[in-house]
Scaffold this motif. Structure first.
Motif, PDB file in Angstrom:
ATOM      1  N   LEU A  16      24.184  30.253  39.430  1.00  0.00           N
ATOM      2  CA  LEU A  16      24.608  30.419  37.882  1.00  0.00           C
ATOM      3  C   LEU A  16      23.888  32.538  37.532  1.00  0.00           C
ATOM      4  O   LEU A  16      24.662  32.790  36.477  1.00  0.00           O
ATOM      5  N   ILE A  17      23.698  33.542  38.507  1.00  0.00           N
ATOM      6  CA  ILE A  17      23.593  34.581  37.807  1.00  0.00           C
ATOM      7  C   ILE A  17      24.538  34.780  37.005  1.00  0.00           C
ATOM      8  O   ILE A  17      25.474  36.192  36.803  1.00  0.00           O
ATOM      9  N   TYR A  18      25.742  34.713  38.396  1.00  0.00           N
ATOM     10  CA  TYR A  18      27.563  34.696  39.008  1.00  0.00           C
ATOM     11  C   TYR A  18      27.665  34.929  37.327  1.00  0.00           C
ATOM     12  O   TYR A  18      28.894  35.508  36.441  1.00  0.00           O
ATOM     13  N   ILE A  19      27.578  33.513  37.354  1.00  0.00           N
ATOM     14  CA  ILE A  19      28.655  32.393  36.368  1.00  0.00           C
ATOM     15  C   ILE A  19      27.158  33.682  34.570  1.00  0.00           C
ATOM     16  O   ILE A  19      28.565  34.011  33.220  1.00  0.00           O
ATOM     17  N   LEU A  20      26.045  33.655  34.679  1.00  0.00           N
ATOM     18  CA  LEU A  20      25.778  34.792  33.687  1.00  0.00           C
ATOM     19  C   LEU A  20      26.220  35.754  33.034  1.00  0.00           C
ATOM     20  O   LEU A  20      26.568  36.481  32.320  1.00  0.00           O
ATOM     21  N   SER A  21      26.751  36.137  34.454  1.00  0.00           N
ATOM     22  CA  SER A  21      27.153  37.165  34.545  1.00  0.00           C
ATOM     23  C   SER A  21      28.527  37.267  34.077  1.00  0.00           C
ATOM     24  O   SER A  21      28.732  39.233  33.056  1.00  0.00           O
ATOM     25  N   GLY A  22      29.198  37.005  34.180  1.00  0.00           N
ATOM     26  CA  GLY A  22      30.499  36.654  33.518  1.00  0.00           C
ATOM     27  C   GLY A  22      30.549  36.690  32.458  1.00  0.00           C
ATOM     28  O   GLY A  22      31.565  37.071  32.037  1.00  0.00           O
ATOM     29  N   LEU A  23      29.657  35.840  31.318  1.00  0.00           N
ATOM     30  CA  LEU A  23      29.481  35.950  30.621  1.00  0.00           C
ATOM     31  C   LEU A  23      29.146  36.918  29.934  1.00  0.00           C
ATOM     32  O   LEU A  23      30.019  36.783  28.671  1.00  0.00           O
ATOM     33  N   VAL A  43      14.618  31.129  40.665  1.00  0.00           N
ATOM     34  CA  VAL A  43      16.023  30.923  41.488  1.00  0.00           C
ATOM     35  C   VAL A  43      15.694  32.598  42.824  1.00  0.00           C
ATOM     36  O   VAL A  43      15.739  33.400  41.976  1.00  0.00           O
ATOM     37  N   GLY A  44      16.669  32.436  44.126  1.00  0.00           N
ATOM     38  CA  GLY A  44      16.852  33.065  44.743  1.00  0.00           C
ATOM     39  C   GLY A  44      17.491  34.112  44.022  1.00  0.00           C
ATOM     40  O   GLY A  44      18.750  34.584  44.234  1.00  0.00           O
ATOM     41  N   LEU A  45      16.903  35.514  43.763  1.00  0.00           N
ATOM     42  CA  LEU A  45      17.268  36.818  43.055  1.00  0.00           C
ATOM     43  C   LEU A  45      16.921  37.812  43.330  1.00  0.00           C
ATOM     44  O   LEU A  45      15.525  37.634  42.908  1.00  0.00           O
ATOM     45  N   ILE A  90      38.523  30.277  35.382  1.00  0.00           N
ATOM     46  CA  ILE A  90      38.515  31.196  36.883  1.00  0.00           C
ATOM     47  C   ILE A  90      36.997  31.801  36.760  1.00  0.00           C
ATOM     48  O   ILE A  90      36.714  31.352  38.229  1.00  0.00           O
ATOM     49  N   LEU A  91      36.622  31.836  35.862  1.00  0.00           N
ATOM     50  CA  LEU A  91      34.920  32.320  35.804  1.00  0.00           C
ATOM     51  C   LEU A  91      34.412  30.987  37.046  1.00  0.00           C
ATOM     52  O   LEU A  91      33.760  30.731  37.762  1.00  0.00           O
ATOM     53  N   PHE A  92      34.041  30.373  36.118  1.00  0.00           N
ATOM     54  CA  PHE A  92      33.712  28.621  36.565  1.00  0.00           C
ATOM     55  C   PHE A  92      34.292  27.719  37.805  1.00  0.00           C
ATOM     56  O   PHE A  92      33.712  27.253  38.508  1.00  0.00           O
ATOM     57  N   ILE A  93      35.495  28.126  37.847  1.00  0.00           N
ATOM     58  CA  ILE A  93      36.295  28.165  38.971  1.00  0.00           C
ATOM     59  C   ILE A  93      35.509  28.513  40.539  1.00  0.00           C
ATOM     60  O   ILE A  93      35.941  27.769  41.694  1.00  0.00           O
ATOM     61  N   THR A  94      35.671  29.842  39.978  1.00  0.00           N
ATOM     62  CA  THR A  94      35.186  30.496  41.589  1.00  0.00           C
ATOM     63  C   THR A  94      33.691  30.290  41.698  1.00  0.00           C
ATOM     64  O   THR A  94      32.836  30.637  42.505  1.00  0.00           O
ATOM     65  N   ALA A  95      32.876  29.900  40.637  1.00  0.00           N
ATOM     66  CA  ALA A  95      31.427  29.810  41.103  1.00  0.00           C
ATOM     67  C   ALA A  95      31.289  28.483  41.880  1.00  0.00           C
ATOM     68  O   ALA A  95      30.218  28.176  42.643  1.00  0.00           O
ATOM     69  N   ALA A  96      32.133  27.517  41.044  1.00  0.00           N
ATOM     70  CA  ALA A  96      31.627  26.331  42.330  1.00  0.00           C
ATOM     71  C   ALA A  96      31.496  26.418  43.821  1.00  0.00           C
ATOM     72  O   ALA A  96      30.336  25.643  43.934  1.00  0.00           O
ATOM     73  N   PRO A  97      32.458  27.010  44.604  1.00  0.00           N
ATOM     74  CA  PRO A  97      31.857  27.105  45.877  1.00  0.00           C
ATOM     75  C   PRO A  97      30.723  28.119  46.628  1.00  0.00           C
ATOM     76  O   PRO A  97      30.114  27.192  47.567  1.00  0.00           O
ATOM     77  N   ILE A  98      29.892  28.661  44.897  1.00  0.00           N
ATOM     78  CA  ILE A  98      28.765  29.183  45.630  1.00  0.00           C
ATOM     79  C   ILE A  98      28.005  27.711  45.361  1.00  0.00           C
ATOM     80  O   ILE A  98      27.094  28.951  46.100  1.00  0.00           O
ATOM     81  N   ILE A  99      27.765  27.223  44.130  1.00  0.00           N
ATOM     82  CA  ILE A  99      27.299  26.376  43.616  1.00  0.00           C
ATOM     83  C   ILE A  99      26.754  25.630  45.421  1.00  0.00           C
ATOM     84  O   ILE A  99      25.687  24.504  45.456  1.00  0.00           O
ATOM     85  N   ILE A 100      28.149  25.347  45.591  1.00  0.00           N
ATOM     86  CA  ILE A 100      28.181  23.999  46.182  1.00  0.00           C
ATOM     87  C   ILE A 100      27.475  25.112  47.613  1.00  0.00           C
ATOM     88  O   ILE A 100      27.298  23.795  48.827  1.00  0.00           O
ATOM     89  N   GLN A 101      27.418  26.251  47.831  1.00  0.00           N
ATOM     90  CA  GLN A 101      27.495  26.559  49.119  1.00  0.00           C
ATOM     91  C   GLN A 101      25.848  25.577  50.220  1.00  0.00           C
ATOM     92  O   GLN A 101      25.609  25.756  51.095  1.00  0.00           O
ATOM     93  N   PRO A 102      24.519  25.107  49.456  1.00  0.00           N
ATOM     94  CA  PRO A 102      24.204  25.584  47.848  1.00  0.00           C
ATOM     95  C   PRO A 102      23.721  26.350  47.648  1.00  0.00           C
ATOM     96  O   PRO A 102      22.709  26.552  47.985  1.00  0.00           O
ATOM     97  N   ASP A 103      23.789  26.939  46.733  1.00  0.00           N
ATOM     98  CA  ASP A 103      23.014  28.855  46.145  1.00  0.00           C
ATOM     99  C   ASP A 103      23.167  28.657  44.415  1.00  0.00           C
ATOM    100  O   ASP A 103      24.223  29.525  44.231  1.00  0.00           O
TER     101      ASP A 103
END
Lengths: 593, 359
Positions: free
Chosen positions: B155-162, B326-328, B137-150
C-alpha cells in the motif's frame, strides 16, 4: 501549463498536507502525554507492578497449664528459582542430594511448569536439618533452585486434645459461607486452609493473622522478574484456652480405650478445664491424610472423629434425679418428709405398665433423701406422675435444654427441649404422662450431652445460678435455674449427694474419694428399653447394648470448685466404673490449683 | 565545498533526527555501551557513502538506467518467493548473511527512477497512454508485494507511486477517478482479496473490544507515549520496553518508546526537526528550479523529501492510534538494514540533485 508552475502548485499542496498532519500529530501527542499522561502512567504502573501474598504465621494455642498445643513451625522446601533456569548439571546435583525423593523428569516438569506460570513451584518439601544443610553448602552449584520457607501446623500428638483443637483443612464451599457470615471482609481466595473444627474454626479470625506482601515487577508474559519490596505478615494471635492439659491427658488415659466422655467445669468462672471424648486421634494425623484413610476414620465403628463431649446425646439415667429434685421441691410435688414404699418396681396405673427397678425387692420405705442416696427409681417415677407438662418444659428450658451450652465449642449440640411441640414434631403425638414417668428417671425421650450433664452438676453445686461454659472467652450473661428452694432445701440436697459417696448404702460408696470431699450422683442409663433383669442378661451378651455408666459430681461439697460429668458407654455401673474415673480426674485437676 | 545556511540547517535537522533515532534504537536494544556509537557511525557513514556515490555518479546516468533498476528490483521481489526467508508467516527478506534485505522496500526508489527516466523523454508531458501505462506499471509491480503477503509495504508503495505521479503532473481527474473506485470497490476487495489476518486487523480497528491483540498493542503504545508526560522519564528509562509490554518496540512501535523517554518536549523537537527538513528542502527545490530546464532532479528531490516526511508521519499516526497499524518502519529510527539503506539512498539522491551541496 508550464511544468514549473504545475510543480510548484502541487509541491505547495503536499507541503500543506504535511503541515496539517504535523499539527494533528502535535495535538494527538499533547492529548496523550500532557492531558492523559497521568492516567496512562497509572496504567503502565498497573502493567508492571504485581505482588504476591505471603502466608502469615498462625497463632499458637496454649493450655492453661502452659503447654503449647498447636503452633506453626517453619518448614523449608526446595523450589524453582525463576531468575535463573537450572541446567542439566544443576538438576543432577539436586537429585544427588535427594536420591530417593525425586528423579530427572519430575524435576524438569516442575521447572517447566514454574516458567510457564511464573510461580515458584516446590520440588521437595519439608526438608530435614541434614537435607537443608546439604543443599545450602552446595547452593552456589545449584543455580536455578532456592530454599523457600513456610509454615506447617503442628499439634501436641496426644489424642485427648484433638476434639478441642480441631484441625485445619482446605477451604471448601461450605467453609466459605460459614466464614463469610462470621468474619468481616473474608476473602476466600487468600486462605488456602482454614480451621475445620474446634478452636481452630471458632477462633479462625483471631488465629490466622494477616498476609504480608512481596512486591514484584513483572513483564508482559507475567513472569516475576525483580522483587522490589516486602511487607511483613502479621502473626496471628496466641490463644490461651481453659484446658488443663495434664488433667485432660489423665482423663483420656483413664478412659483406657473405652468409648466415653469426661467434662469438668470450673465453678469459679465456668471455664472448661477438661473435655475429653474417647476414642480420638492425634490432631497431626489429619494433616496430610489421604482421602482413603480419612474415609476409614469416618467409617470406624468407634467413631473417633465424633466429639462425644459436645455432640453425643445420652439418656442421663439416674444422674438426672438431683436436677428433678429441684423441680419437684420448687413446685411442691413432694417434700423431704414424704415417704413411699419401694418394692422394686413401679406400676404405672394409667397404662398398667410395670417398670422394674435395678435392685430386686426394692429399697423399702423411702423418702426423697434415701431415694437420691440409694437411687430409687419407683420413688422418682411416682413423683413424675405429679409433674405438670408445661412446668416441666419451662424448668428444662431454664436449665438450658434446647439452648447453646458452650460459648466456643465446635461442633456443638443442644440437648433437646422436651415439650408438646417437640414430641409432636418428632413423634406425631403430644406428651403423655407415661412419657414423664420414664423421663423422671432419665430415660425415654430425655437426652443430654456430657457437657450438659457437667453443667447440670454445676447448677446443683452453685445452687441454681450458672453461666454458659467456655474454652477461651467468657460471656457476661449469668443464668438462673427456674426454682423456688429454701437454703434448707439446698443443704439437704447437697447432703444427700454427699451421702451417695460416703453413706454405707450410697450407690457411690466404692468411689472412696479420700479427703477430696466429693458429692455426686451415679447413673446407669439403658441403651435399650427392657422390662426385666433376665431380658438384660440376654442383652448384655452384646457389648453395644450394655448400659452406659454415668456419674455427675462436684467437689469440694462445702465450697464447690469443680463440677464433673463422666459417661462411659456400655460401662454398666455408674458407681463402680464411672465414679472412680471422676475421682481420679478431679484429683488431677485439684493438684493444679 | 561551501555550505550555505539552508543546507547547513537541512543537514543539522537530519543529524538531529538520526541521533534521536540512534539513541532510541540503542535504548530499545541496549546491547552494550558502544552499540550506540557503532550504530550511529554505521548510519552516518552509509548515508555519506551513498550520498557521495550518487553525487559522483552523474544523476543522468542513474536515471538512464531507470527501467533496468526497476526490472532488477522487481526480479529481486519475485526471487524472495524462491530464496527468501520466512518471518512471521510472510516471505519478505533476502538473506545476504551480514544483512537481510527486503527488496520491496526499494521499489519506491526504483519506480521513481523509472518514471522520471520515462517522463523526461517526453519532457514530463502526460497523455492518456502515458498516464495509463505508468499507473498500470505501478499496480502490476505492487501485486507481487501484496501477494507476499505484505499489504502494508504494498500500500505504501502504491501511495508513494501515486504521490510521485502527482508531483510530476498527472492530471487531477485520474486521482479523483481512482479515489472513487477505491471507495466503490472496497467491499469487493475486503471480501475477495484480503486474507483473514488482514480482515482481522481491519475489524479490530473498528471494534471497541480491548482484549483483541491489535487493540492491546495500540493501548500499550498509547500507554508508553502517555507515560512520558511533558518531559519524559529520561533516556534508557522506558519501563514499557524493559518489561516487554510493547511488541515490536524495536521496529514499528519505536516512536512510542522515544516518547516515553523524552516526553512531549522530545516529540515536539523531533517533529520540529522533521518540519525544518521538509520545508527547507522544498524551499531549496523551488529556488533551484530556476537554474535549469531539466526538472528531473527537482521532481526526485521533492519526491524523496516527501517520502521521508510522510513515512515519518504515517508511522507516528499509527503508534498514536489515529490510523490502523500496517508494518511501516520509522525513517532513521530502525535498525532494519533495508529501511536504513533505502532512506540513505533517498538522502543521497536528494543531495545529488544538483545544487544542494554547492552553496
Amino acid at each position: 501549463m508550464d511544468n514549473r508552475t504545475f510543480f510548484r502548485g502541487r509541491t505547495i499542496f503536499l507541503t500543506f498536507i504535511f503541515l496539517a498532519l504535523i499539527i494533528i500529530v502535535l495535538f494527538r501527542f499533547f492529548y496523550l502525554q500532557v492531558i492523559n499522561g497521568d492516567e496512562l502512567k497509572e496504567l503502565r504502573e498497573k502493567n508492571i507492578n504485581t505482588f504476591e501474598y505471603v502466608y502469615p504465621k498462625r497463632g499458637r494455642i496454649i493450655s492453661k497449664d502452659g503447654f503449647v498445643l498447636a503452633e506453626d513451625r517453619k518448614i523449608f522446601s526446595i523450589a524453582v528459582n525463576l531468575n535463573v533456569k537450572p541446567n542439566e548439571q544443576a538438576i543432577k546435583r539436586l537429585i544427588s542430594i535427594f536420591p530417593n525423593k525425586i528423579e530427572n523428569q519430575y524435576v524438569k516438569n516442575i521447572v517447566e511448569k514454574s516458567i510457564k506460570t511464573g510461580n515458584q513451584e516446590v520440588i521437595v518439601s519439608k526438608l530435614n536439618q541434614q537435607e537443608l544443610s546439604k543443599f545450602l553448602v552446595r547452593s552456589n552449584e545449584l543455580e536455578g533452585f532456592s530454599v523457600i520457607e513456610n509454615y506447617e501446623r503442628i499439634y501436641d500428638p496426644h489424642p485427648s486434645i484433638f476434639h478441642i483443637l480441631g484441625h485445619m483443612g482446605y477451604l471448601s464451599e461450605r467453609d466459605k459461607t460459614y466464614f463469610k457470615s462470621r468474619i468481616d471482609q473474608f476473602t476466600p481466595s487468600l486462605w488456602r486452609k482454614v480451621g475445620q473444627s474446634g478452636i481452630e474454626r471458632i477462633y479462625e479470625e483471631q488465629l490466622r493473622g494477616e498476609h504480608g506482601k512481596r512486591f514484584f515487577l513483572r513483564n508482559a508474559r507475567g513472569q516475576k522478574k525483580v522483587e522490589i519490596g516486602k511487607e511483613d505478615f502479621t502473626e496471628g494471635n496466641d490463644l490461651n484456652i481453659s484446658i488443663n492439659f495434664n488433667a485432660q491427658k489423665k482423663a483420656y488415659d483413664l478412659l483406657d480405650g473405652r468409648k466415653g466422655s469426661i467434662v469438668v467445669i470450673d465453678l469459679r468462672d465456668f471455664s472448661i478445664p477438661v473435655a475429653v471424648s474417647a476414642p480420638s486421634i492425634s490432631a497431626n494425623d489429619l494433616r496430610d491424610i489421604s482421602s482413603k484413610e480419612y474415609q476409614a476414620l469416618l467409617n470406624d465403628k468407634k467413631r473417633p472423629l465424633f466429639n462425644r463431649a459436645f455432640m453425643g446425646l445420652y439418656p442421663p439415667g439416674s444422674t438426672i434425679k438431683p436436677f428433678f429434685t429441684i423441680f419437684a421441691l420448687s413446685n411442691s410435688y413432694t417434700n423431704w418428709q414424704e415417704q413411699i414404699y419401694d418394692d422394686g418396681f413401679f406400676r404405672y396405673a394409667e397404662s398398667g405398665r410395670v417398670f422394674n427397678a435395678w435392685r430386686e425387692g426394692g429399697h423399702g420405705l423411702t423418702d426423697l433423701s434415701k431415694a437420691l442416696v440409694e437411687s430409687s427409681n419407683p420413688f422418682f417415677m411416682n413423683l413424675a406422675t405429679r409433674y405438670e407438662k408445661d412446668f416441666f418444659t419451662n424448668f428444662l428450658e431454664s436449665g438450658s435444654f434446647g439452648k447453646r451450652l458452650c460459648v466456643d465449642c465446635w461442633p456443638h449440640q443442644f440437648s433437646p427441649l422436651i415439650s408438646d411441640q417437640w414430641k409432636t414434631k418428632n413423634f406425631g403425638s403430644r406428651l403423655f404422662r407415661g412419657d414423664l414417668v420414664n423421663m423422671g428417671v432419665g430415660q425415654g425421650y430425655l437426652s443430654v450431652t456430657p457437657l450438659h450433664l457437667a453443667l447440670i452438676s454445676a447448677m446443683i453445686a452453685k445452687k441454681g445460678d450458672y453461666e454458659i461454659p467456655f474454652l477461651v472467652k467468657k460471656e457476661q450473661d449469668i443464668k438462673k435455674l427456674n426454682f423456688d428452694l429454701t437454703e434448707q432445701d439446698w443443704k439437704k440436697l447437697h447432703e444427700s449427694l454427699t451421702q451417695v459417696i460416703y453413706s454405707r448404702n450410697g450407690t457411690g460408696i466404692r468411689i472412696q474419694p479420700g479427703d477430696m470431699k466429693l458429692a455426686g450422683k451415679t447413673g446407669t442409663a439403658q441403651v435399650k428399653s427392657i422390662n426385666s433383669k433376665e431380658e438384660y442378661d440376654d442383652l448384655r451378651e452384646n457389648e453395644e447394648f450394655r448400659d452406659h455408666a454415668m456419674f455427675i459430681g462436684f467437689a469440694p461439697y462445702d465450697v464447690p470448685r469443680y463440677a464433673i460429668s463422666v459417661v462411659i458407654e456400655n460401662g454398666e455401673w455408674g458407681g463402680s466404673v464411672a465414679g472412680p474415673v471422676a475421682r481420679d480426674v478431679l484429683l488431677e485437676v485439684f493438684s493444679a490449683d | 565545498m561551501l555550505i550555505d545556511l539552508r543546507s547547513f540547517l537541512i543537514i543539522f535537522s537530519l543529524l538531529g533526527i538520526i541521533i534521536a533515532g540512534s539513541l532510541t534504537v540503542y535504548s530499545v536494544t541496549s546491547i552494550d555501551a558502544f552499540y550506540f556509537v557503532r550504530f550511529l557511525l554505521i548510519t552516518l557513514i552509509s548515508i555519506i557513502l551513498v550520498s557521495l556515490f550518487f553525487n559522483y555518479v552523474n544523476l543522468n546516468r542513474v536515471l538512464s538506467a531507470g527501467w533496468l533498476i526497476l526490472g532488477l528490483n522487481l526480479a529481486l521481489v519475485l526471487s524472495v518467493e524462491i530464496f527468501g526467508k520466512e518471518i512471521n508467516g510472510s516471505k519478505r527478506w533476502l538473506d545476504f548473511g551480514f544483512l537481510s534485505l527486503q527488496p520491496s522496500e526499494f521499489m519506491k526508489i526504483s519506480y521513481a527512477l523509472f518514471v522520471i527516466q520515462y517522463l523526461r523523454f517526453f519532457n514530463f508531458k502526460f497523455n492518456i497512454f502515458r498516464s495509463f501505462l505508468l499507473l498500470f506499471i505501478l499496480f502490476i509491480t505492487a501485486a507481487p508485494i501484496i501477494i507476499q503477503p505484505d499489504l502494508g509495504t504494498g500500500l505504501i508503495y502504491i501511495l508513494s507511486g501515486l504521490m510521485l505521479l502527482f508531483i510530476c503532473g498527472l492530471r487531477r481527474i485520474y486521482f479523483i477517478f481512482m479515489g472513487l473506485s477505491a471507495i466503490l470497490l472496497s467491499p469487493v476487495i475486503y471480501n475477495f482479496f484480503l486474507t483473514d489476518y488482514q480482515r482481522g486487523r481491519i475489524i479490530s480497528w473498528f471494534s471497541t473490544n480491548q482484549s483483541l491483540s491489535e487493540k492491546w498493542n495500540i493501548l500499550q503504545s498509547e500507554i508508553s507515549i502517555g507515560s512520558g508526560g511533558l518531559f519524559g522519564d529520561g533516556f534508557l528509562n522506558s519501563k514499557q520496553n524493559e518489561f516487554n509490554f510493547l511488541p515490536e518496540a524495536d521496529t514499528d512501535f519505536i516512536f512510542s518508546i522515544f516518547a516515553e523517554q523524552f516526553g512531549y518536549a522530545g516529540v515536539v523537537l523531533v517533529l520540529f526537526l522533521l518540519t525544518l527538513f521538509v520545508i527547507l528542502s522544498m524551499v531549496v527545490v523551488m529556488q533551484q528550479r530556476r537554474l535549469t530546464n531539466d526538472m528531473s532532479p527537482y521532481y526526485l528531490g521533492a519526491y524523496f523529501t516527501f517520502i521521508i516526511g510522510f513515512s515519518f508521519l504515517m508511522n507516528v499516526l499509527m503508534v498514536s492510534g489515529l490510523i490502523p497499524v500496517v508494518g511501516l518502519p520509522l525513517p532513521f529510527f530502525t535498525k532494519g538494514g533495508s529501511s536504513l539503506l533505502c532512506f540513505s539512498i533517498m538522502l543521497g539522491l536528494i543531495f545529488s540533485s544538483r545544487g544542494f551541496l554547492r552553496g
